[in-house]
Scaffold this active site. Sequence first.
Site, short mmCIF file in Angstrom:
data_model
loop_
_atom_site.label_atom_id
_atom_site.label_comp_id
_atom_site.label_asym_id
_atom_site.label_seq_id
_atom_site.Cartn_x
_atom_site.Cartn_y
_atom_site.Cartn_z
N SER A 104 37.96 110.76 56.72
CA SER A 104 39.19 111.18 57.18
C SER A 104 40.55 110.44 56.67
CB SER A 104 39.29 111.05 58.88
OG SER A 104 39.03 109.66 59.13
N LYS A 151 42.21 108.77 67.91
CA LYS A 151 43.41 108.37 67.03
C LYS A 151 44.60 108.53 67.56
CE LYS A 151 40.20 109.58 63.44
NZ LYS A 151 39.92 110.58 62.23
#
Length: 782
Positions: A690, A733
Amino acid sequence: MPEKQIIPVDQIMPNKLLIIPLVGKPIFPGIFTPLIIESKHDISVVEKALSVDGMIGLLLEKGNEESEGDFPQKDKLYSVGTAAKIVKKINLPDGGLNIFISTIKRFKVKKFLTDTNPLVAAVEYLEDTNDSSMEVKALTRSLLTQMKQLSENNPLFSEEMRLNMVNIDQPGKIADFITSILNIEREVQQKILEILDVQKRMEEVLVHITKEQELLKIQKRIQKQINEKIEKSQREYFLREELKAIKSELGMEVDAKSSEYKRFKDAIGKLNFEGEVKEQVEKELEKFSLMDPNASEFVVTRNYLDTIVSLPWEEPKPEDFDIGEAKKILDKDHYGLEDVKERILEYLAVRKLKKDNRGSIICLVGAPGVGKTSVGKSIARALNKKFFRFSVGGMRDEAEIKGHRRTYVGAMPGKIIQGLKIVKTRNPVFMIDEIDKMGSSYQGDPSSALLEVLDPEQNNAFRDHYLDIPFDVSNILFIVTANTLDTIPRPLLDRMEVIRLSGYIKEEKIAIATKYLIPKSLSRTGLLKKQVKYSKAALSNIAVHYARESGMRNFEKALDKIHRKIAKKMVLGDLKPPVSIKPESLQDYLGKPLFREDNVKSITGPGMITGLAWTNFGGDTLLIEAVAIPGKGGFKLTGQMGDVMKESASIAYSYIQSIASDYGVKPDYFDSFTIHLHIPEGATPKDGPSAGAAMAGALLSLATGKQVRKNTAMTGELSLTGKVLPIGGLKEKVIAARRNGIKRVLIPETNLRDLDEIPDYIKKGIKFHTVSTMKDVIDLIL
C-alpha cells in the site's frame, strides 16, 4: 593284670595330621559339631583318617574361594588350625558325608609332608598361656555377664548354648566358645584362634561382644518403631471397623466409597442419559462399585464420574434478553465503537427473531488496548449469560483443547469441558483470547483441534479425549480475539464472523479517560474522585505527547503514574488535595514528552512524502525519504522492508523512470545518480504493497526538485502502468492521519465505499481526495 589307666586324648596327639581345608569359618577347640564333607578329595581324607585313629587337622583357606585343581594348595591355607577327632560318620544320599567331630587342640603346621592329596602336615600343638591371672578371672566374669545379657535379648541363642557357657571351666575355652557363636568375620575369628595369650584373646572377644550389643540396641529400636507403626495401623483399623458398625446401626453410609457411589448414582439417574452416553456412564459406575478404594484406578474412575455429573447436560432455557437493554449495556461499557455496537446489535436481533439458541463464532480483531476483551464481557452481560475466558496464546498442545486420554497420569479434560464445568450451563459466552498467537509442535496443532469446536456442523457432538463421549457445545456463543488475521489458519477463519475494532482518535481517548479510566485508576491508587481534577487540555496533551498508539493501555499507564506520584506526595505531606492537573504540570509527573511536536513526521524538502500504513498495533504514518547520490545509476532500499514492499519500490522506480521526462526531468538523471530510498524506524519490520504510490511520489519529488505539499498523506498500491489499486485497513489509517495532524489524505478511488463507512467525527477536519492513476496523485501533491 595291671590296672587300666585313663590317658587324656590331648596327651596322645599324633605328630602328623591329615588336613581338611575349611571354606567358611574356623572351628575352635572344645566344640562338638557336625561337618558336611562334599569334595571327593576330602571324603578320601576322612576315610583314610578313620582307618587309622580318626584324627584330622582343620585349616582355614585364605579368601572365600575354594581351591582350584584336584587338591587344596598348601600356600593358600592358614598355618594355625584345630585338631579334631571324628566321632561319627553318616553317608548322605548325594554321595557326601556328615561327620561329627570333637575339636581338641590348636596346632601349628611345621611343614607339609605331601604336595598331593591327601595333604599331610607335621604339626606342633599350641598351649594357652597366661590363663590364671586375676585379670583373666575378671575378664571371664565380664564375658559371661555380657554374654548372658546378649543371649537373653537374642532368640538365636538356645538354652543349650547358655548351659554350655556356664559349664566351661577354662577361661581360654570360654573365649573360644563365645567367638564361635558371635557373628563376626572369618578373618577376625582366625586372628582370635591364633592368639595364645588368654588375657589378650578375652580382651579381643570382649570388644566384639560390645559391638554386638550396640547392634542389638539399634535392632531393638528399629523393631520398636515398626511395632508402634503396626499397633497404630491396627488401632486405626479397629476404630474404623467400630465406626462402620455404629454407622450401620444408625442407618448411615458405612464408608466414603458407598456415599460417593450413592451420590454418583442419584446424580446420573436425574440426568436421563440415552444411547452411547448412558451405556458408557453406567459401565464406569458399575466398575467404580466393584473397585477397591486403595486401587490406583479408583481415583481415576471417581474423578471421571465427578466430571460427568458436574457438566451441564440439561437443555438450556430459551434466551430472554431485551435488545434495548443490550444497547444500554454496550453504550454504558464502551464509548464510541458505533459500527462495532451496530454489528453486535444486528447479530442479537437475529437471535431474538429466530428464537435460536444455537451458538455462533464472533472474531474481534484490533490493536492491543482497543477493548476486545471488554466487548466480549459486555456481550455476555447483554445476553444475561455466564462468561468464561481463556487464552490460547502460545498454546502448542492440542490436548489443552480436547483433553488428555484417561490412560495418562494426571489426565484432565480440555479447556472447553473445564469451562462448562465451571459455568454450569450449556449456553454460556466463551472468549478465546489471542487466537492469532497459537503455535504447533510435535504434541499437535491446537488450531486444528479448534476446527471441530468452532464448526456449527460438528460441535453438536464434540468428543473430548478425556470424556470420550459426545457432548453438545453448539449452544455456546464463542467470541475469539486477535490482533491480526494473517496468522489465523484459513479454514478456522472461514468459520468466524469478523468484526474489526479500530483505534481511537484524540477526542475519543479524552472521553474514555474521563468516563472510565480516571475513576478506575483513582480507585486503584486509593484516591478519591474529588481529590484529583484534570483539565481537558491536560488529557489532550497526554493523548498527543505520551499515548499516541491506537489503544488505551499507555494512556491508562500514564494516568496510573500520575496518581501514584500524587499519592506519594500526599502521604509525605508535600501536597494537599484537591490537585489540578494542567498541561504545564504533566512533565513533573510523566517526564519529557515521548512524542514532541517537532517529532511529527513532517516534510522538509524534496524527496520526502508521508505514507499511511496498517500494523498489528493499528494505523500509523510512514515518512518516506529519497536522496540522489552522484555517480553511476542504481536503486538502493533500506528500512527493513519486506519482499512485497521491495517489489512495490521497484515498480515505483520503474514507473517514475518511464514518465520522468514528462515533468521536466533530464533523460540522463537516473543514469547519473544512485537513488537511495529509506523508511525511518529501521528496527521496525515493514511490508505490504500500500505504500507503492507514496514511494513513487517521493521519487518524482526528488527528481523534479519540487517539495510535496505539507500535511498531506497518501495510501494506495501502484501498478506498473500507473494505476492506483485498492488497499485495506482504511479506517485505521485515517485514525493515524488524524492523530498526526494530517489535513489532506489521498486514497484509491475504489476505496470510496470504505470511506463512507468511517464515522464523520473521525473524518472531521481531513479533506479526502480519491485517485485512480498516479497522474492524479502527482497533480495533487506537487
